[in-house]
Motif scaffolding. Structure first.
Motif, PDB file in Angstrom:
ATOM      1  N   VAL A 296       8.556 -30.156  22.466  1.00 32.44           N
ATOM      2  CA  VAL A 296       8.458 -30.304  21.017  1.00 32.44           C
ATOM      3  C   VAL A 296       7.487 -31.455  20.757  1.00 32.44           C
ATOM      4  O   VAL A 296       7.446 -32.442  21.500  1.00 32.44           O
ATOM      5  CB  VAL A 296       9.838 -30.568  20.376  1.00 32.44           C
ATOM      6  CG1 VAL A 296      10.451 -31.857  20.911  1.00 32.44           C
ATOM      7  CG2 VAL A 296       9.729 -30.633  18.862  1.00 32.44           C
ATOM      8  N   SER A 297       6.671 -31.335  19.726  1.00 34.96           N
ATOM      9  CA  SER A 297       5.674 -32.368  19.425  1.00 34.96           C
ATOM     10  C   SER A 297       5.277 -32.224  17.971  1.00 34.96           C
ATOM     11  O   SER A 297       5.804 -31.373  17.241  1.00 34.96           O
ATOM     12  CB  SER A 297       4.436 -32.200  20.319  1.00 34.96           C
ATOM     13  OG  SER A 297       3.716 -31.029  19.959  1.00 34.96           O
ATOM     14  N   ILE A 298       4.330 -33.043  17.539  1.00 35.34           N
ATOM     15  CA  ILE A 298       3.864 -32.943  16.159  1.00 35.34           C
ATOM     16  C   ILE A 298       3.113 -31.642  15.917  1.00 35.34           C
ATOM     17  O   ILE A 298       2.893 -31.242  14.779  1.00 35.34           O
ATOM     18  CB  ILE A 298       2.977 -34.144  15.778  1.00 35.34           C
ATOM     19  CG1 ILE A 298       1.735 -34.200  16.679  1.00 35.34           C
ATOM     20  CG2 ILE A 298       3.745 -35.433  15.844  1.00 35.34           C
ATOM     21  CD1 ILE A 298       0.726 -35.255  16.239  1.00 35.34           C
ATOM     22  N   TRP A 299       2.708 -30.960  17.009  1.00 33.70           N
ATOM     23  CA  TRP A 299       2.000 -29.685  16.874  1.00 33.70           C
ATOM     24  C   TRP A 299       2.930 -28.497  17.110  1.00 33.70           C
ATOM     25  O   TRP A 299       2.554 -27.356  16.856  1.00 33.70           O
ATOM     26  CB  TRP A 299       0.840 -29.621  17.878  1.00 33.70           C
ATOM     27  CG  TRP A 299      -0.011 -30.846  17.851  1.00 33.70           C
ATOM     28  CD1 TRP A 299      -0.128 -31.795  18.824  1.00 33.70           C
ATOM     29  CD2 TRP A 299      -0.853 -31.284  16.788  1.00 33.70           C
ATOM     30  NE1 TRP A 299      -0.989 -32.790  18.452  1.00 33.70           N
ATOM     31  CE2 TRP A 299      -1.461 -32.499  17.196  1.00 33.70           C
ATOM     32  CE3 TRP A 299      -1.169 -30.769  15.533  1.00 33.70           C
ATOM     33  CZ2 TRP A 299      -2.342 -33.197  16.395  1.00 33.70           C
ATOM     34  CZ3 TRP A 299      -2.049 -31.475  14.723  1.00 33.70           C
ATOM     35  CH2 TRP A 299      -2.623 -32.666  15.160  1.00 33.70           C
ATOM     36  N   ASN A 300       4.109 -28.762  17.600  1.00 30.94           N
ATOM     37  CA  ASN A 300       5.035 -27.701  17.977  1.00 30.94           C
ATOM     38  C   ASN A 300       6.411 -28.115  17.489  1.00 30.94           C
ATOM     39  O   ASN A 300       7.151 -28.799  18.193  1.00 30.94           O
ATOM     40  CB  ASN A 300       5.010 -27.516  19.500  1.00 30.94           C
ATOM     41  CG  ASN A 300       5.818 -26.320  19.954  1.00 30.94           C
ATOM     42  OD1 ASN A 300       5.866 -25.309  19.274  1.00 30.94           O
ATOM     43  ND2 ASN A 300       6.474 -26.450  21.105  1.00 30.94           N
ATOM     44  N   THR A 301       6.764 -27.727  16.254  1.00 36.60           N
ATOM     45  CA  THR A 301       7.917 -28.314  15.592  1.00 36.60           C
ATOM     46  C   THR A 301       8.982 -27.284  15.260  1.00 36.60           C
ATOM     47  O   THR A 301       8.723 -26.086  15.141  1.00 36.60           O
ATOM     48  CB  THR A 301       7.485 -29.006  14.285  1.00 36.60           C
ATOM     49  OG1 THR A 301       6.932 -28.022  13.392  1.00 36.60           O
ATOM     50  CG2 THR A 301       6.452 -30.081  14.546  1.00 36.60           C
ATOM     51  N   PHE A 302      10.200 -27.799  15.069  1.00 40.02           N
ATOM     52  CA  PHE A 302      11.330 -27.028  14.562  1.00 40.02           C
ATOM     53  C   PHE A 302      11.430 -27.360  13.070  1.00 40.02           C
ATOM     54  O   PHE A 302      11.476 -28.533  12.686  1.00 40.02           O
ATOM     55  CB  PHE A 302      12.600 -27.435  15.304  1.00 40.02           C
ATOM     56  CG  PHE A 302      13.798 -26.577  15.030  1.00 40.02           C
ATOM     57  CD1 PHE A 302      14.217 -25.637  15.958  1.00 40.02           C
ATOM     58  CD2 PHE A 302      14.525 -26.714  13.856  1.00 40.02           C
ATOM     59  CE1 PHE A 302      15.331 -24.843  15.723  1.00 40.02           C
ATOM     60  CE2 PHE A 302      15.636 -25.931  13.608  1.00 40.02           C
ATOM     61  CZ  PHE A 302      16.044 -24.982  14.541  1.00 40.02           C
ATOM     62  N   ASN A 303      11.514 -26.336  12.201  1.00 36.65           N
ATOM     63  CA  ASN A 303      11.362 -26.549  10.765  1.00 36.65           C
ATOM     64  C   ASN A 303      12.638 -26.182  10.009  1.00 36.65           C
ATOM     65  O   ASN A 303      13.287 -25.181  10.311  1.00 36.65           O
ATOM     66  CB  ASN A 303      10.192 -25.707  10.233  1.00 36.65           C
ATOM     67  CG  ASN A 303       8.931 -25.922  11.049  1.00 36.65           C
ATOM     68  OD1 ASN A 303       8.576 -27.052  11.356  1.00 36.65           O
ATOM     69  ND2 ASN A 303       8.266 -24.830  11.420  1.00 36.65           N
ATOM     70  N   LEU A 304      12.959 -27.014   9.017  1.00 38.04           N
ATOM     71  CA  LEU A 304      14.170 -26.811   8.221  1.00 38.04           C
ATOM     72  C   LEU A 304      13.816 -26.929   6.743  1.00 38.04           C
ATOM     73  O   LEU A 304      13.180 -27.897   6.316  1.00 38.04           O
ATOM     74  CB  LEU A 304      15.227 -27.855   8.586  1.00 38.04           C
ATOM     75  CG  LEU A 304      16.545 -27.819   7.804  1.00 38.04           C
ATOM     76  CD1 LEU A 304      17.295 -26.516   8.068  1.00 38.04           C
ATOM     77  CD2 LEU A 304      17.418 -29.025   8.170  1.00 38.04           C
TER      78      LEU A 304
END
Length: 890
Positions: free
Chosen positions: A872-880
């Motif tokens: 997970v990173s600033i380019w690959n995120t989990f979104n809510l």
């Protein structure tokens, strides 16, 4: 050279060679903010404008109403040393102060002010201080500037350069309200004299809208230094002008090593670009390395052009050319073709700047401060480090920040960074380095045209070595009946120097002291006790703070027994309640003195939370005023840009049509009652909100008129549940009768019931989480393992589950809901999720996952913690996106 001379030279060489060379550990390394200490010298000033720090660290300063005052460093007191009778309306008054370069010898100061009387002029004069007092008869009038009284943009800043030249900044003296907040170039005949800035800023033969450069002479006259914009004798020009094309250069600064001139330009007010009028408003930070024309009223920012606009025909004719600005206004007496326009060094609008996003958003009022060089100040323990060498200080009165700006060798913009970003500055209005290299800051305070309690003079010291302790004192209670046992704490007090040891001294205000860090003390007799905590480190550096303990009156207890959930509403329902009040001294409570109200507000939940005061029963109308941003221009009790609400309330106290009149004025706008300024209309506000705002305003002068108290027991019908930002504000308050010489104390309890669907982006605190606010979604992105968002004091009583609208993107992980802290009790969690977990039939960017809840027994902070499996990173995120709280079935 004989042997004796050689021996003497050798001794001298040995002596000086052994002297410790000064080391600047922060010559190139940025120092942490904790190495700076902001020290309060004096507060509660009345519209302070400019200051001068003397060599003995006394501070001369002026107030707009006409006072010349002096802060005396030895005593900490303020002396009145002079007064000028000034015209102090609108933006005029006593505006500018500078001390002569040879002040220690001649005691001369220079003042720029608007003299009272019938003449519409502003004046630059030299005065002499005799025995420390302003000698009025010593006045030497140097320059008088004809102005349009009753308008705006007066400027007035005074600064000397190292060669004895005096710079004077003058605004354009032109109203912004007649031109839709774009460039005011109204050339129509018969119009007032303050609607065309081509008459002033664009006029080479007018001093207004300029920064002047003159050389004061001993006899009180002045000469023109070489190198101003227009050589003496040039037809239709004024030789005093160094910089032309200014709107309101309110504060200027001069680099004492090279003569470079800096200033902040307060820009126009248009909030959007217009295809046929020109750009939206920008403030500017400007640099002049030589004389020049800086654009107004034809350009703004980096030479963004305005249109030539025919106010008679309401037609846009052409865009102005920055290479050859042309002033054809019949109101101008100067040359027609002006010098090419010089763009600003830094420029920024109300909304986020594309070029300089670090400057933020909101109201703006750019100002310039000094340029720092460590070698220009005496070697002291408090002077700023070499890291700031050659950097200009740039600040904004409205946004309450200070930046330092670094330039390239050829004086182009290089970089800038926020100075002391965690420190509060309340409308900085002037700043200057003292001879010891400390920085003195004059702060105007919150409201314009007001005497503000948060105004003052402050000194900022730097510590490259030992730092003063940072002191913090708290008490478990500040009021109560006698005897009153108080637990004091110094928790949070620190010394940031490694290995330093602190000694503590608590002075309880009654002659008794202790050296315990966290003492418990019992006050046996009623009274008001100033309790002081004094911290000292092993180097002898001292820091103090004070708490006031009031003994003899116990604060009342106010509780709302609300039978439903205390955080959310879910749908139409009736909730039983009871308000319980008790007071140790009052005995039986008069229910008529208890205020209890329930109000529904249609929007602005997040905004209003920051405005709650612990001891005030907040009105519905005041909440709407807060969330609409009206307090930026109107205070409750202090005149600001517009009249204060107390004055408005008193004016219309006995007028039968006052309510209808004020509703119309707020909705549709208008002016002329309280001066020239025009209040814009607020047609976007719902009528019910405007009505509540007016009720609050009128209720200030007649507080009984709008007091609405519900029964203290009963049930309340929750019937407004449709608006996502609507909320119920439930308040109960009681003020006791006072006791034992202690004034009455007020207590209240406030509940806020919000919609059960909550935006994740409205969380109170975020860690490793980014807000992705778009036109349709305001969601959050979890960017790291154990990233979290926090909602303050959420009541989960009666909650069965929470629906999360989310999108795992290209990540894999789960969301844990924890109580109290990121490591607290798990009250619910999702399974490990990927994008493949989208339920069939759910379309759109987000899909819903329901999380079963095991609620804690009491309201507590709710954390949503992201636990990934994989990268997970600033380019690959989990979104809510949202949380929806669902009740158990009854």
């Amino acid at each position: 050279m004989n042997l004796k001379s050689l021996l003497a030279m050798a001794i001298l060489i040995a002596f000086y060679g052994c002297q410790e060379k000064e080391v600047d550990p922060f010559a190139t390394v940025r120092p942490e903010e904790s190495r700076f200490t902001k020290i309060t010298l004096v507060e509660k000033l009345n519209e302070p404008m400019e200051l001068e720090v003397l060599d003995n660290f006394d501070v001369l300063f002026i107030e707009r109403g006409g006072k010349v005052r002096k802060y005396v460093a030895e005593t900490g007191q303020v002396e009145e040393i002079g007064f000028l009778d000034v015209y102090a309306q609108n933006e005029d008054g006593l505006l500018g102060l500078a001390k002569d370069p040879k002040f220690n010898e001649n005691q001369w100061i220079y003042l720029y002010y608007a003299p009272a009387g019938p003449d519409s002029i502003n004046r630059l004069s030299r005065f002499t201080l005799v025995d420390g007092l302003l000698q009025k008869t010593s006045e030497k009038i140097m320059l008088e500037v004809p102005v349009f009284r009753g308008c705006c943009h007066s400027g007035g800043s005074l600064e000397f350069d190292s060669k004895g030249n005096l710079f004077i900044s003058l605004g354009d003296d032109t109203t912004p309200f007649e031109s839709d907040n774009y460039n005011p170039i109204d050339e129509r005949a018969g119009r007032p004299g303050n609607v065309d800035a081509q008459k002033t800023s664009g006029n080479s033969n007018d001093l207004r809208g300029s920064i002047l450069r003159i050389t004061p002479q001993v006899d009180g006259t002045y000469t023109i230094p070489e190198g101003n914009l227009f050589p003496p004798g040039t037809p239709n020009t004024r030789p005093e002008i160094y910089v032309k094309g200014n709107r309101n250069p309110f504060r200027i600064g001069v680099d004492q090593r090279n003569g470079n001139l800096f200033w902040g330009e307060v820009g126009p007010d248009a909030s959007v670009d217009s295809l046929k009028r020109g750009p939206k408003g920008h403030d500017e930070f400007n640099l002049a390395t030589k004389p020049g024309f800086f654009g107004w009223p034809y350009f703004v920012g980096n030479n963004k052009p305005y249109w030539k606009y025919d106010f008679e025909k309401k037609e846009s004719l052409f865009e102005f050319d920055p290479k050859a600005p042309q002033n054809t206004s019949p109101n101008s007496t100067g040359i027609e073709i002006l010098p090419p326009a010089t763009p600003a060094l830094i420029w920024y609008p109300y909304d986020e700047s594309v070029e300089f996003p670090m400057l933020g958003t909101g109201g703006r009022n750019a100002m310039a401060g000094p340029v720092y060089y460590r070698g220009d100040y005496e070697k002291s323990e408090v002077r700023f480090p070499g890291y700031f060498d050659g950097k200009a200080f740039f600040y904004d009165w409205m946004r309450n920040w200070i930046f330092t700006v670094k330039l390239t060798e050829d004086f182009q913009y290089d970089t800038m960074e926020r100075f002391m970003p965690s420190t509060v500055f309340d409308k900085p209005v002037d700043m200057q380095f003292a001879k010891d290299g400390s920085l003195y800051i004059l702060e105007y305070g919150t409201f314009w045209s007001s005497q503000n309690d948060d105004s003052g003079i402050y000194r900022i010291e730097f510590a490259s070595g030992n730092r003063k302790p940072q002191v913090k004192a708290t008490a478990n209670q500040l009021t109560g009946a006698a005897p009153l046992q108080v637990q004091f704490s110094s928790e949070g007090s620190v010394d940031l120097d490694e290995g330093d040891v602190l000694t503590y001294e608590w002075d309880f205000g009654n002659g008794e002291k202790t050296s315990e860090p966290n003492p418990s003390f019992t006050f046996s007799k009623p009274g008001v006790y100033p309790v002081k905590l004094i911290l000292k480190d092993k180097e002898g550096a001292v820091a103090t703070t004070t708490l006031e303990i009031k003994v003899g009156n116990e604060a009342p207890s106010v509780k709302i027994d609300w039978k439903g959930n205390r955080s959310f509403y879910f749908g139409p329902e009736s909730i039983a309640y009871e308000v319980k009040v008790s007071d140790a001294e009052d005995g039986a409570i008069d229910s008529n003195r208890v205020r209890f109200s329930i109000d529904y507000l249609e929007g602005g939940f997040d905004l209003v939370q920051a405005g709650h005061q612990a001891d005030e029963h907040v009105s519905l109308g005041e909440n709407y005023i807060t969330q609409a941003g009206c307090k930026a221009c109107h205070a409750v009790a202090n005149e600001s840009i517009g009249p204060d609400y107390t004055a408005v309330s008193n004016k219309y106290l006995n007028q039968s049509n006052a309510r209808a009149y004020l509703i119309d004025k707020i909705t549709n706008g208008g002016g002329g009652v309280w001066g020239e300024r025009i209040m814009p209309g607020h047609t976007h506000l719902p009528p019910a909100q405007v009505e509540a705002m007016v009720d609050f305003i009128l209720g200030i002068a007649n507080p009984k008129a709008n007091v609405r108290t519900l029964p203290l027991t009963g049930s309340y019908a929750i019937d407004r549940t449709d608006l996502p930002d609507g909320y119920y504000l439930i308040q109960a308050s009681y003020e006791d009768l006072g006791a034992n010489g202690i004034p009455p104390l007020k207590s209240q309890e406030v509940l806020t019931l919000r919609h059960a669907t909550v935006r994740a982006s409205s969380a109170n605190l975020l860690k490793d989480v980014a807000k992705a606010n778009g036109p349709q979604f305001q969601f959050v992105r979890f960017t790291a393992s154990q990233a979290w968002i926090k909602f303050d004091q959420i009541d989960l009583n009666g909650i069965k589950s929470i629906d999360l609208a989310l999108n795992p993107g290209n990540t894999k992980g789960k969301i844990q809901l924890r109580s109290g802290s990121p490591e607290g009790q798990v009250v619910g969690e999702t399974k490990v999720l990927t994008r493949d977990d989208r339920p069939k039939g759910q379309e759109g960017q987000f899909f819903t996952i329901s999380v079963a809840i095991t609620p804690p027994t009491e309201a507590s902070d709710l954390y949503l913690v992201f636990v990934p499996e994989g990268d997970v990173s600033i380019w690959n995120t989990f979104n809510l996106n949202t949380l929806h709280f669902k009740k158990k079935a009854d």
